[in-house]
Design an enzyme around this catalytic site. Sequence first.
Site, PDB file in Angstrom:
ATOM      1  N   GLU A  46      32.954  -5.774  36.542  1.00 44.29           N
ATOM      2  CA  GLU A  46      32.768  -4.442  35.958  1.00 44.29           C
ATOM      3  C   GLU A  46      33.385  -3.305  36.789  1.00 44.29           C
ATOM      4  O   GLU A  46      32.684  -2.531  37.444  1.00 44.29           O
ATOM      5  CB  GLU A  46      31.281  -4.166  35.729  1.00 44.29           C
ATOM      6  N   GLU A  82      28.524 -11.385  30.024  1.00 43.73           N
ATOM      7  CA  GLU A  82      27.144 -10.900  30.188  1.00 43.73           C
ATOM      8  C   GLU A  82      26.673 -10.312  28.875  1.00 43.73           C
ATOM      9  O   GLU A  82      27.389  -9.533  28.238  1.00 43.73           O
ATOM     10  CB  GLU A  82      27.026  -9.798  31.254  1.00 43.73           C
TER      11      GLU A  82
HETATM   12  C1  FCB Z   1      25.515  -5.243  34.373  1.00 41.89           C
HETATM   13  C2  FCB Z   1      25.625  -5.807  35.761  1.00 41.89           C
HETATM   14  C3  FCB Z   1      24.505  -6.707  36.152  1.00 41.89           C
HETATM   15  C4  FCB Z   1      23.176  -6.216  35.632  1.00 41.89           C
HETATM   16  C5  FCB Z   1      23.270  -5.918  34.156  1.00 41.89           C
HETATM   17  C6  FCB Z   1      21.974  -5.477  33.535  1.00 41.89           C
HETATM   18  O1  FCB Z   1      26.199  -4.038  34.292  1.00 41.89           O
HETATM   19  O2  FCB Z   1      26.811  -6.528  35.886  1.00 41.89           O
HETATM   20  O3  FCB Z   1      24.508  -6.840  37.545  1.00 41.89           O
HETATM   21  O4  FCB Z   1      22.767  -5.124  36.361  1.00 41.89           O
HETATM   22  O5  FCB Z   1      24.226  -4.924  33.944  1.00 41.89           O
END
Ligand code: FCB
Length: 451
Positions: A176, A361
């Site tokens: 990210e 994610e």
């Molecule tokens: C993302 C992150 C992870 C976690 C989630 C909820 O942005 O990569 O570490 O904090 O959000």
Amino acid sequence: MGERAGRQAMDYTRADFPADFRFGVATSSYQIEGARFGGCGPSHWDTFAATPGNTARGEDGATACDHYHRWAEDLDLVGRAGFDCYRFSISWARVLPEGAGQANAEGLDFYDRLVDGMLERGLKPFATLYHWDLPAALADLGGWRNRDIAHWFADYAELVGRRLGDRLAATVPVNEPWCVAWLSHFLGEHAPGLRDIRAAARAMHHVLLAHGRAISAMRALGMRNLGLITNFEYAAPADESAEARAAAQLYDAIYNRWFIEGVFKKSYPQEVLAGLAPHMPDGYEDDFDTIATPVDWVGINYYTRKLIAPDGTGQFPALKEVEGPLPKTLMDWEIHPEGLSFFIRRVHREYAKGLPIYVTENGMASPDRLVDGSVADPDRIEFLNRHLAEARRTIEDGLPLKGYFIWSLLDNYEWALGYEKRFGLVHVDFDTLERTPKASWHALQAALTAG
Ligand code: FCB
């Protein structure tokens, strides 16, 4: 949440997805390992958290889930649920306590055991080299503001690649970039907690330069399946006005376009440069060939959408978030599954153009409580069902979506918000560190091991 909020089962099983589709679960080093163990050096998250007012209740990742000692039990939880892959991160500060120079043998040994532990359980290791635990010694030198970070990071990538590269199924340099750069150097919400446009502009560029250098360094070692992971938020105008539309478009350009366009188009969005150009490093345009070093796949991290309006200040970027009407998670994030398929389609059409795409994610926080030995989390099951439905739709349309990773395996240290935002499929009691699989873990196990 929705009318099916009481359900305890997944709507799909493995059989509803292509045979080569991979299911996984994701974590990160600082959020679970326990930074005080095993000779890990200080990172900027330790010092950010030690500064009053930066994190909820002053919480830090010193102990976290003590995954450093409990990793075998945690990998068992991944394997027993029926997942194919485990996405984890390597702590730069654990491997190189000073950021460069002398490696910490204990740290490298830890990841060596961890990767072998995955392979023994039939799990494909998906490694991230930087999920935000920058060694404090490098933060002292300016961290992401300093152009030298590109070669510090490439050296670190080479060290990790030499030790683990032969066993990693896939590797990504940075988790990210938006969070590394904008959230941490402009909004000041994450370490190093800066609110400075010049720092932000430099970090926005150097994070991509470091990404490109690390990809080349690992490619030179013969490593394969090297990827890019960016996070996306669906940006919608708060109302019908032209001003709100322009604000949402700028938010989209900063958040969703800057990084992936740097890598795939060798350029940055004009509307962002309109604000950042005076603060960019000299000659930044000459770095695009390095930034655009080819990758093999793209990972999408997706959680929510944002309603955006002008903030009336006239000072770049002159926008603000407005509360939206949709049901929200414990993070106060609106639940908007359609955004996931929107971004899979956009990434495919505009950038990846046929490269494999993974959702790296997706998940939600909820106020999960252990009652009589079990944890009911029907909202999470519903959330996953709705997002998997969107993922499936893109596959039906022929898009090369190859896998889906849930954030997260364990309740963990949710950065500045501390330990109360529970994202895990597995509940963690932060007093005893006992793990208890939630109803969502059981539902996934049934779905993934069915047939
Ligand atoms: C993302 C992150 C992870 C976690 C989630 C909820 O942005 O990569 O570490 O904090 O959000």
